[in-house]
Design a protein around this motif. Sequence first.
Motif, PDB file in Angstrom:
ATOM      1  N   PRO A 360       0.851  -1.192   0.000  1.00 12.13           N
ATOM      2  CA  PRO A 360       0.000   0.000   0.000  1.00 12.13           C
ATOM      3  C   PRO A 360       0.887   1.243   0.000  1.00 12.13           C
ATOM      4  CG  PRO A 360      -0.812  -1.600   1.579  1.00 12.13           C
ATOM      5  CD  PRO A 360       0.515  -2.120   1.095  1.00 12.13           C
ATOM      6  N   THR A 361       0.551   2.194  -0.850  1.00  9.92           N
ATOM      7  CA  THR A 361       1.441   3.327  -1.120  1.00  9.92           C
ATOM      8  C   THR A 361       0.674   4.641  -1.028  1.00  9.92           C
ATOM      9  OG1 THR A 361       2.828   1.961  -2.563  1.00  9.92           O
ATOM     10  CG2 THR A 361       2.949   4.346  -2.885  1.00  9.92           C
ATOM     11  N   VAL A 362       1.268   5.617  -0.352  1.00 12.20           N
ATOM     12  CA  VAL A 362       0.660   6.940  -0.223  1.00 12.20           C
ATOM     13  C   VAL A 362       1.530   7.958  -0.942  1.00 12.20           C
ATOM     14  CG1 VAL A 362      -0.142   8.735   1.358  1.00 12.20           C
ATOM     15  CG2 VAL A 362      -0.372   6.317   1.999  1.00 12.20           C
ATOM     16  N   LEU A 363       0.930   8.675  -1.883  1.00  8.53           N
ATOM     17  CA  LEU A 363       1.621   9.732  -2.626  1.00  8.53           C
ATOM     18  C   LEU A 363       1.018  11.077  -2.258  1.00  8.53           C
ATOM     19  CD1 LEU A 363       1.709   8.058  -6.180  1.00  8.53           C
ATOM     20  CD2 LEU A 363       3.508   8.029  -4.441  1.00  8.53           C
ATOM     21  N   VAL A 364       1.869  12.022  -1.871  1.00  2.00           N
ATOM     22  CA  VAL A 364       1.404  13.365  -1.518  1.00  2.00           C
ATOM     23  C   VAL A 364       2.020  14.385  -2.480  1.00  2.00           C
ATOM     24  CG1 VAL A 364       1.114  12.724   0.902  1.00  2.00           C
ATOM     25  CG2 VAL A 364       3.278  13.753   0.150  1.00  2.00           C
ATOM     26  N   ASP A 365       1.627  15.636  -2.291  1.00  2.00           N
ATOM     27  CA  ASP A 365       2.062  16.731  -3.183  1.00  2.00           C
ATOM     28  C   ASP A 365       1.644  16.458  -4.627  1.00  2.00           C
ATOM     29  OD1 ASP A 365       3.231  17.873  -0.948  1.00  2.00           O
ATOM     30  OD2 ASP A 365       5.246  17.142  -1.413  1.00  2.00           O
ATOM     31  N   VAL A 366       0.506  15.791  -4.775  1.00  2.00           N
ATOM     32  CA  VAL A 366      -0.025  15.517  -6.122  1.00  2.00           C
ATOM     33  C   VAL A 366      -0.746  16.762  -6.619  1.00  2.00           C
ATOM     34  CG1 VAL A 366      -1.623  14.110  -7.465  1.00  2.00           C
ATOM     35  CG2 VAL A 366      -0.246  13.051  -5.654  1.00  2.00           C
ATOM     36  N   THR A 367      -0.371  17.221  -7.798  1.00  2.00           N
ATOM     37  CA  THR A 367      -0.959  18.432  -8.370  1.00  2.00           C
ATOM     38  C   THR A 367      -1.826  18.092  -9.580  1.00  2.00           C
ATOM     39  OG1 THR A 367       1.069  18.766  -9.665  1.00  2.00           O
ATOM     40  CG2 THR A 367       0.907  19.910  -7.545  1.00  2.00           C
ATOM     41  N   LEU A 368      -2.633  19.056  -9.983  1.00  3.78           N
ATOM     42  CA  LEU A 368      -3.640  18.797 -11.004  1.00  3.78           C
ATOM     43  C   LEU A 368      -3.069  18.563 -12.394  1.00  3.78           C
ATOM     44  CD1 LEU A 368      -6.416  21.321  -9.928  1.00  3.78           C
ATOM     45  CD2 LEU A 368      -5.989  18.994  -9.154  1.00  3.78           C
ATOM     46  N   ASP A 369      -1.804  18.910 -12.609  1.00  7.74           N
ATOM     47  CA  ASP A 369      -1.206  18.691 -13.924  1.00  7.74           C
ATOM     48  C   ASP A 369      -0.589  17.296 -14.059  1.00  7.74           C
ATOM     49  OD1 ASP A 369       0.707  19.335 -12.004  1.00  7.74           O
ATOM     50  OD2 ASP A 369       2.073  20.252 -13.460  1.00  7.74           O
ATOM     51  N   MET A 370      -0.602  16.517 -12.987  1.00  6.57           N
ATOM     52  CA  MET A 370      -0.021  15.174 -13.029  1.00  6.57           C
ATOM     53  C   MET A 370      -1.001  14.192 -13.654  1.00  6.57           C
ATOM     54  SD  MET A 370       1.851  14.924  -9.311  1.00  6.57           S
ATOM     55  CE  MET A 370       3.022  16.186  -8.785  1.00  6.57           C
ATOM     56  N   ASP A 371      -0.453  13.180 -14.308  1.00  9.88           N
ATOM     57  CA  ASP A 371      -1.290  12.192 -14.988  1.00  9.88           C
ATOM     58  C   ASP A 371      -2.207  11.457 -14.017  1.00  9.88           C
ATOM     59  OD1 ASP A 371      -0.214  12.804 -17.484  1.00  9.88           O
ATOM     60  OD2 ASP A 371       1.426  11.369 -17.251  1.00  9.88           O
ATOM     61  N   VAL A 372      -1.718  11.166 -12.811  1.00  9.41           N
ATOM     62  CA  VAL A 372      -2.519  10.420 -11.854  1.00  9.41           C
ATOM     63  C   VAL A 372      -3.738  11.210 -11.389  1.00  9.41           C
ATOM     64  CG1 VAL A 372      -1.371  11.178  -9.721  1.00  9.41           C
ATOM     65  CG2 VAL A 372      -2.313   8.852  -9.884  1.00  9.41           C
ATOM     66  N   ALA A 373      -3.683  12.525 -11.513  1.00 11.30           N
ATOM     67  CA  ALA A 373      -4.821  13.369 -11.138  1.00 11.30           C
ATOM     68  C   ALA A 373      -5.852  13.450 -12.251  1.00 11.30           C
ATOM     69  CB  ALA A 373      -4.337  14.775 -10.779  1.00 11.30           C
ATOM     70  N   ASN A 374      -5.512  12.895 -13.403  1.00 11.97           N
ATOM     71  CA  ASN A 374      -6.396  12.995 -14.561  1.00 11.97           C
ATOM     72  C   ASN A 374      -6.775  11.615 -15.101  1.00 11.97           C
ATOM     73  OD1 ASN A 374      -6.582  16.053 -15.223  1.00 11.97           O
ATOM     74  ND2 ASN A 374      -4.425  15.727 -14.704  1.00 11.97           N
ATOM     75  N   ASP A 375      -6.096  11.143 -16.136  1.00 14.72           N
ATOM     76  CA  ASP A 375      -6.565   9.959 -16.859  1.00 14.72           C
ATOM     77  C   ASP A 375      -5.750   8.687 -16.616  1.00 14.72           C
ATOM     78  OD1 ASP A 375      -8.411  11.699 -17.910  1.00 14.72           O
ATOM     79  OD2 ASP A 375      -7.303  12.013 -19.773  1.00 14.72           O
ATOM     80  N   MET A 376      -4.705   8.756 -15.770  1.00 17.54           N
ATOM     81  CA  MET A 376      -3.896   7.566 -15.521  1.00 17.54           C
ATOM     82  C   MET A 376      -4.513   6.752 -14.380  1.00 17.54           C
ATOM     83  SD  MET A 376       0.196   7.122 -14.826  1.00 17.54           S
ATOM     84  CE  MET A 376       0.180   7.614 -13.100  1.00 17.54           C
ATOM     85  N   GLU A 377      -5.098   5.629 -14.724  1.00 14.58           N
ATOM     86  CA  GLU A 377      -5.729   4.756 -13.734  1.00 14.58           C
ATOM     87  C   GLU A 377      -4.697   3.772 -13.197  1.00 14.58           C
ATOM     88  OE1 GLU A 377      -9.514   1.652 -13.368  1.00 14.58           O
ATOM     89  OE2 GLU A 377      -8.699   2.168 -15.338  1.00 14.58           O
ATOM     90  N   ILE A 378      -4.434   3.822 -11.898  1.00 12.86           N
ATOM     91  CA  ILE A 378      -3.515   2.875 -11.271  1.00 12.86           C
ATOM     92  C   ILE A 378      -4.331   1.731 -10.690  1.00 12.86           C
ATOM     93  CG2 ILE A 378      -1.754   2.511  -9.517  1.00 12.86           C
ATOM     94  CD1 ILE A 378      -0.921   5.385  -9.774  1.00 12.86           C
ATOM     95  N   PHE A 379      -4.127   0.535 -11.229  1.00  6.50           N
ATOM     96  CA  PHE A 379      -4.890  -0.631 -10.793  1.00  6.50           C
ATOM     97  C   PHE A 379      -4.091  -1.374  -9.726  1.00  6.50           C
ATOM     98  CE2 PHE A 379      -8.253  -3.800 -12.169  1.00  6.50           C
ATOM     99  CZ  PHE A 379      -9.292  -2.887 -12.068  1.00  6.50           C
TER     100      PHE A 379
END
Length: 477
Positions: A360-379
């Motif tokens: 289990p992984t926690v990522l912080v400082d995620v901003t709106l221009d990052m792929d994970v905040a948009n269309d990158m689905e992490i399964f």
Amino acid sequence: MKMIINGEKVDSSDKKGIQVLNPATQEVIDTVPSATQEDIQKAIQVAQTGRKVWAQIPLYERSSILKKYVELLKENKLELSKLESSETGKIIKECEGELGTAAKIFTGFIERANHLCGEVMPDCQSECGKDIIFTRREPLGVIVCIIPFNYPVELFCHKVAPALVMGNSVIVKPATDNPLTVIRLVELLLKAGIPKNVVQVITGRGPVVGNHLIENPNVDAVSLTGSTEVGIEVAEKSAKYLHHVFLELGGNDAMIVMDDADIDFAVEEAMLGRISNTGQTCCATKRIVVNNKVKDEFIKKLIERLEKIKRGNPADHSTDIGCLISEKAAIDVEKQVKHTIDQGAKCVYGGTRNKAFFEPTVLVDVTLDMDVANDMEIFGPVIPIIGFDTEKEAVEIANAPIYGLQCGIVTNDIKTAINMAAKIEVGNVVINGTGNYRHIDMAFGGTKMTGIGREGVQYTLEEMSKVKSYVLKNILK
């Protein structure tokens, strides 16, 4: 195990096979045939005969057979749960829960079908005043059911149960990585009394088997749960013959935590919404959108909660999180985490892989221009944290991806939650909970590029049938 065509357990015509691995141990469990075009064509021909046979059997008889199947599911729950856990890496207690849900799904569709009535048209038009017009629901025909790896039992039931009870024949295509449980489910259908030409199961790789099934004029409908990329391909190829398509596809769902939320409750919901099935769930909470006033407290308590999760053998009832479906899948998640870190995020917990296991992984400082905040689905069990200040901003973040399956909102202000829910572009909104939620009756499905159609006891029977009007002209005096 072997494929099942016309009630017979068969190898592929060229005798080629595919190994099925236990992802937790990397041991070979079994092998299955790798179907050829010849095998697929035979299955379709059998299903075409079967659809005519099954459609002529009265609903009450179909229901009686399927009720026997429900009892077989219950009797074989332990065996099926162990098999699913071994080939999927899902923890055994989740597999047992899935088998319990399977029986409820079949029962729900049987009961609903027995009370699904047609309509009589009103005689409100003068030129039709002496006519009686009534409707009946009839089968679509041959339905291809493409089952995903993550919930092979539950999603088999959501597709196959309504198809069969409404009089269709089915061709089942299990996932390549874990086809064994689905094959057993089909074996039990035959044992319950389903005619051998009504249900077939074909194994093999999607690009071969799936394409040959879909690109065939003798198929009437395709029901797929999978990625958006595959869904688009299915829709394009189905268009040639105007197949009915039901597509439940990708998602990058948000759970919004407002500043008045009970943080301990929100943490528990976020954790459960992300680590269940090791994060391999379409409607899993894949982005946590937290008000900046409570974000630091939320992160601190989330990490403390994750520390208490027991990792280990999926077959152990005390284990809380298992492994991913394959080592390849875990490597893909690892690459996505690294990509997000390269874009500027910070990993404050987890982030390590051991073969098919991913922490289990926690990522912080995620901003709106990052792929994970948009269309990158992490399964996988990765929890990106995105901060916000205003209600409007939270809604915009939730709506950013091309997907729109489900969303969760945690707040003590129900009026605010309802108004936000009305603005969020998804199929379902869970208020005061994770979006990782599914009731067997609800209209499960999304908007935008998350798919076409809805699955649920109250809805799928209509999707799996067609309306025919019968006109008795001048029957009234």
